[in-house]
Design a protein around this motif. Structure first.
Motif, PDB file in Angstrom:
ATOM      1  N   LEU A  65       1.007  -1.252  -0.071  1.00 55.66           N
ATOM      2  CA  LEU A  65      -0.039   0.072   0.082  1.00 55.66           C
ATOM      3  C   LEU A  65       0.764   1.258  -0.076  1.00 55.66           C
ATOM      4  O   LEU A  65       0.216   2.373   0.010  1.00 55.66           O
ATOM      5  CB  LEU A  65      -0.962  -0.115   1.191  1.00 55.66           C
ATOM      6  N   TRP A  66       2.081   1.366   0.118  1.00 55.30           N
ATOM      7  CA  TRP A  66       2.745   2.333  -0.003  1.00 55.30           C
ATOM      8  C   TRP A  66       2.665   3.257  -1.107  1.00 55.30           C
ATOM      9  O   TRP A  66       2.645   4.610  -0.944  1.00 55.30           O
ATOM     10  CB  TRP A  66       4.438   1.875   0.175  1.00 55.30           C
ATOM     11  N   PRO A  67       2.525   2.952  -2.312  1.00 52.90           N
ATOM     12  CA  PRO A  67       2.430   3.813  -3.586  1.00 52.90           C
ATOM     13  C   PRO A  67       1.120   4.701  -3.041  1.00 52.90           C
ATOM     14  O   PRO A  67       0.965   5.614  -3.681  1.00 52.90           O
ATOM     15  CB  PRO A  67       2.324   2.973  -4.770  1.00 52.90           C
ATOM     16  N   LEU A  68      -0.027   4.308  -2.316  1.00 54.18           N
ATOM     17  CA  LEU A  68      -0.932   4.905  -2.315  1.00 54.18           C
ATOM     18  C   LEU A  68      -0.855   5.690  -1.116  1.00 54.18           C
ATOM     19  O   LEU A  68      -1.610   6.898  -0.992  1.00 54.18           O
ATOM     20  CB  LEU A  68      -2.353   4.023  -2.261  1.00 54.18           C
ATOM     21  N   TYR A  69      -0.129   5.247   0.038  1.00 51.54           N
ATOM     22  CA  TYR A  69      -0.070   6.146   1.070  1.00 51.54           C
ATOM     23  C   TYR A  69       0.900   7.253   0.854  1.00 51.54           C
ATOM     24  O   TYR A  69       0.724   8.485   1.301  1.00 51.54           O
ATOM     25  CB  TYR A  69       0.637   5.045   2.060  1.00 51.54           C
ATOM     26  N   ALA A  70       2.013   6.992  -0.040  1.00 49.66           N
ATOM     27  CA  ALA A  70       2.964   8.151  -0.084  1.00 49.66           C
ATOM     28  C   ALA A  70       2.667   8.944  -1.360  1.00 49.66           C
ATOM     29  O   ALA A  70       3.100   8.808  -2.693  1.00 49.66           O
ATOM     30  CB  ALA A  70       4.295   7.629  -0.496  1.00 49.66           C
ATOM     31  N   ASP A  71       1.399   9.762  -1.291  1.00 46.98           N
ATOM     32  CA  ASP A  71       0.575  10.330  -2.232  1.00 46.98           C
ATOM     33  C   ASP A  71       1.443  11.128  -3.089  1.00 46.98           C
ATOM     34  O   ASP A  71       1.648  10.967  -4.502  1.00 46.98           O
ATOM     35  CB  ASP A  71      -0.495  11.314  -1.719  1.00 46.98           C
ATOM     36  N   SER A  72       2.496  12.239  -2.568  1.00 46.85           N
ATOM     37  CA  SER A  72       3.228  13.158  -3.348  1.00 46.85           C
ATOM     38  C   SER A  72       4.153  12.348  -4.135  1.00 46.85           C
ATOM     39  O   SER A  72       4.461  12.881  -5.252  1.00 46.85           O
ATOM     40  CB  SER A  72       3.648  14.072  -2.408  1.00 46.85           C
ATOM     41  N   PRO A  73       5.234  11.543  -3.538  1.00 47.82           N
ATOM     42  CA  PRO A  73       6.208  10.996  -4.367  1.00 47.82           C
ATOM     43  C   PRO A  73       5.496  10.043  -5.403  1.00 47.82           C
ATOM     44  O   PRO A  73       6.091  10.001  -6.367  1.00 47.82           O
ATOM     45  CB  PRO A  73       6.797   9.892  -3.283  1.00 47.82           C
ATOM     46  N   THR A  74       4.585   9.286  -5.229  1.00 48.26           N
ATOM     47  CA  THR A  74       3.890   8.642  -6.036  1.00 48.26           C
ATOM     48  C   THR A  74       3.440   9.620  -7.379  1.00 48.26           C
ATOM     49  O   THR A  74       3.736   8.910  -8.589  1.00 48.26           O
ATOM     50  CB  THR A  74       2.549   7.883  -5.636  1.00 48.26           C
ATOM     51  N   SER A 179      -8.144   6.705  -7.150  1.00 44.64           N
ATOM     52  CA  SER A 179      -8.417   7.999  -6.523  1.00 44.64           C
ATOM     53  C   SER A 179      -9.503   7.754  -5.294  1.00 44.64           C
ATOM     54  O   SER A 179      -9.002   8.026  -3.933  1.00 44.64           O
ATOM     55  CB  SER A 179      -8.859   9.185  -7.214  1.00 44.64           C
ATOM     56  N   LEU A 180     -10.564   7.162  -5.456  1.00 43.02           N
ATOM     57  CA  LEU A 180     -11.472   6.879  -4.401  1.00 43.02           C
ATOM     58  C   LEU A 180     -11.057   5.897  -3.398  1.00 43.02           C
ATOM     59  O   LEU A 180     -11.249   6.005  -2.285  1.00 43.02           O
ATOM     60  CB  LEU A 180     -12.965   6.361  -5.040  1.00 43.02           C
ATOM     61  N   CYS A 181     -10.044   4.672  -4.013  1.00 39.17           N
ATOM     62  CA  CYS A 181      -9.454   3.778  -3.192  1.00 39.17           C
ATOM     63  C   CYS A 181      -8.492   4.367  -2.114  1.00 39.17           C
ATOM     64  O   CYS A 181      -8.414   4.069  -1.065  1.00 39.17           O
ATOM     65  CB  CYS A 181      -9.164   2.639  -3.825  1.00 39.17           C
ATOM     66  N   ASN A 182      -7.778   5.077  -2.920  1.00 42.38           N
ATOM     67  CA  ASN A 182      -6.765   6.155  -2.034  1.00 42.38           C
ATOM     68  C   ASN A 182      -7.450   6.725  -0.791  1.00 42.38           C
ATOM     69  O   ASN A 182      -6.967   6.748   0.230  1.00 42.38           O
ATOM     70  CB  ASN A 182      -6.134   6.989  -2.885  1.00 42.38           C
ATOM     71  N   ASP A 183      -8.637   7.336  -1.188  1.00 43.85           N
ATOM     72  CA  ASP A 183      -9.389   8.243  -0.132  1.00 43.85           C
ATOM     73  C   ASP A 183      -9.959   7.208   0.973  1.00 43.85           C
ATOM     74  O   ASP A 183      -9.801   7.498   2.182  1.00 43.85           O
ATOM     75  CB  ASP A 183     -10.535   9.139  -0.677  1.00 43.85           C
ATOM     76  N   VAL A 184     -10.443   6.012   0.602  1.00 45.13           N
ATOM     77  CA  VAL A 184     -10.910   5.035   1.725  1.00 45.13           C
ATOM     78  C   VAL A 184      -9.730   4.665   2.441  1.00 45.13           C
ATOM     79  O   VAL A 184      -9.697   4.572   3.653  1.00 45.13           O
ATOM     80  CB  VAL A 184     -11.277   3.807   0.857  1.00 45.13           C
ATOM     81  N   LEU A 185      -8.357   4.411   1.843  1.00 43.17           N
ATOM     82  CA  LEU A 185      -7.039   4.093   2.412  1.00 43.17           C
ATOM     83  C   LEU A 185      -7.033   4.971   3.510  1.00 43.17           C
ATOM     84  O   LEU A 185      -6.655   4.862   4.774  1.00 43.17           O
ATOM     85  CB  LEU A 185      -6.253   3.582   1.616  1.00 43.17           C
ATOM     86  N   ASP A 186      -7.027   6.384   3.169  1.00 44.64           N
ATOM     87  CA  ASP A 186      -6.478   7.589   3.740  1.00 44.64           C
ATOM     88  C   ASP A 186      -7.499   7.675   5.062  1.00 44.64           C
ATOM     89  O   ASP A 186      -6.634   7.892   6.171  1.00 44.64           O
ATOM     90  CB  ASP A 186      -6.324   8.724   3.083  1.00 44.64           C
ATOM     91  N   TYR A 187      -8.672   7.611   4.932  1.00 41.42           N
ATOM     92  CA  TYR A 187      -9.546   8.159   5.781  1.00 41.42           C
ATOM     93  C   TYR A 187     -10.296   6.981   6.404  1.00 41.42           C
ATOM     94  O   TYR A 187     -10.826   7.288   7.425  1.00 41.42           O
ATOM     95  CB  TYR A 187     -10.390   9.351   5.462  1.00 41.42           C
ATOM     96  N   GLY A 188     -10.498   5.874   5.815  1.00 42.46           N
ATOM     97  CA  GLY A 188     -11.419   4.821   6.379  1.00 42.46           C
ATOM     98  C   GLY A 188     -10.333   3.862   7.229  1.00 42.46           C
ATOM     99  O   GLY A 188     -10.891   3.396   8.412  1.00 42.46           O
ATOM    100  N   PHE A 189      -9.043   3.922   6.979  1.00 39.99           N
ATOM    101  CA  PHE A 189      -8.218   3.279   7.680  1.00 39.99           C
ATOM    102  C   PHE A 189      -7.052   3.844   8.336  1.00 39.99           C
ATOM    103  O   PHE A 189      -6.241   3.419   9.118  1.00 39.99           O
ATOM    104  CB  PHE A 189      -7.430   2.018   6.688  1.00 39.99           C
ATOM    105  N   GLY A 190      -7.085   5.552   8.273  1.00 43.24           N
ATOM    106  CA  GLY A 190      -6.246   6.106   9.093  1.00 43.24           C
ATOM    107  C   GLY A 190      -4.927   6.309   8.269  1.00 43.24           C
ATOM    108  O   GLY A 190      -3.941   6.729   9.129  1.00 43.24           O
ATOM    109  N   PHE A 191      -4.651   6.130   7.081  1.00 41.99           N
ATOM    110  CA  PHE A 191      -3.240   5.984   6.501  1.00 41.99           C
ATOM    111  C   PHE A 191      -3.209   7.391   5.704  1.00 41.99           C
ATOM    112  O   PHE A 191      -2.273   7.518   4.620  1.00 41.99           O
ATOM    113  CB  PHE A 191      -3.053   4.774   5.623  1.00 41.99           C
TER     114      PHE A 191
END
Length: 227
Positions: A65-74, A179-191
């Motif tokens: 999940l690092w590519p989705l967590y590290a938004d700007s470097p990705t 993009s929506l999956c990334n948002d779920v990861l960020d705010y649904g799982f706290g990443f």
């Protein structure tokens, strides 16, 4: 204000004029080997700096999940791959817009555009939701102004991509879905990226809206593959 002073403003409202300005800027920054390599070099520095920031603040995020967590470097890594495809063309002395297009490249260019726009604009909202927490800190020059300025450059770089790229319905759909999956990861799982406050409800909603807006902008900005 005189009539002559108003003409440039009126001209900028003309889509044809805006496209010419965009195409000229794209040729300036991407149109020859030296400028393209310089752009790639700056992006590479951004990946390293951003990657170091995320690694230093990374919670227990699964490696996949690092590519989705590290938004700007990705975002920067995606655009580097998209721009690297121009090297054979500009290296041979041809214009960047003459780079052969294909479906995988259209997908890559679309994803790079959406990620650059989304995460270029995101800090404007995220940092200004509680600007006092950033402006009042000793590191405000880097943690507020530095982040805002560098991320706005993401948007400027993204706006050059339609001059040399293409998109497809599938690419737009994939960009929206990721993009929506990334948002779920960020705010649904706290990443989500590290913040100095709890994101609450407003920030996730605005983040989703920015992502959808970035896809809509990509749809309006890129020509379709085959055109």
């Amino acid at each position: 204000m005189s009539r002559s002073d108003r003409i440039p403003v009126v001209a900028l409202r003309d889509p044809t004029v805006r496209r010419r300005i965009r195409d000229r800027a794209a040729e300036e920054f991407l149109g020859d080997a030296s400028s393209l390599l310089a752009t790639l070099g700056i992006c590479a520095v951004g990946v390293l700096v951003g990657g170091r920031f995320y690694v230093a603040t990374m919670p227990a995020v699964p490696t996949l999940l690092w590519p989705l967590y590290a938004d700007s470097p990705t975002a920067l890594a995606l655009v580097m791959l998209a721009l690297a495809a121009l090297l054979p063309t500009v290296g041979s002395g041809r214009a960047a817009r003459e780079t052969p297009t294909n479906r995988p490249l259209a997908y890559l260019q679309t994803l790079a555009f959406v990620w650059l726009v989304k995460y270029g604009l995101w800090p404007l909202v995220a940092l200004n939701r509680h600007a006092d927490l950033y402006l009042g800190s000793p590191d405000a020059l880097a943690s507020y102004w530095g982040i805002l300025v560098t991320h706005l450059l993401f948007v400027a770089l993204a706006l050059l991509l339609p001059a040399i790229g293409r998109t497809t319905r599938g690419a737009l759909g994939l960009a929206l879905g990721l993009s929506l999956c990334n948002d779920v990861l960020d705010y649904g799982f706290g990443f989500h990226p590290p913040l100095r406050y709890d994101p609450g409800v407003v920030l996730p909603v605005v983040t989703v809206a920015i992502g959808v807006g970035a896809v809509v902008l990509a749809n309006r900005s890129f020509r379709r593959l085959g055109e």
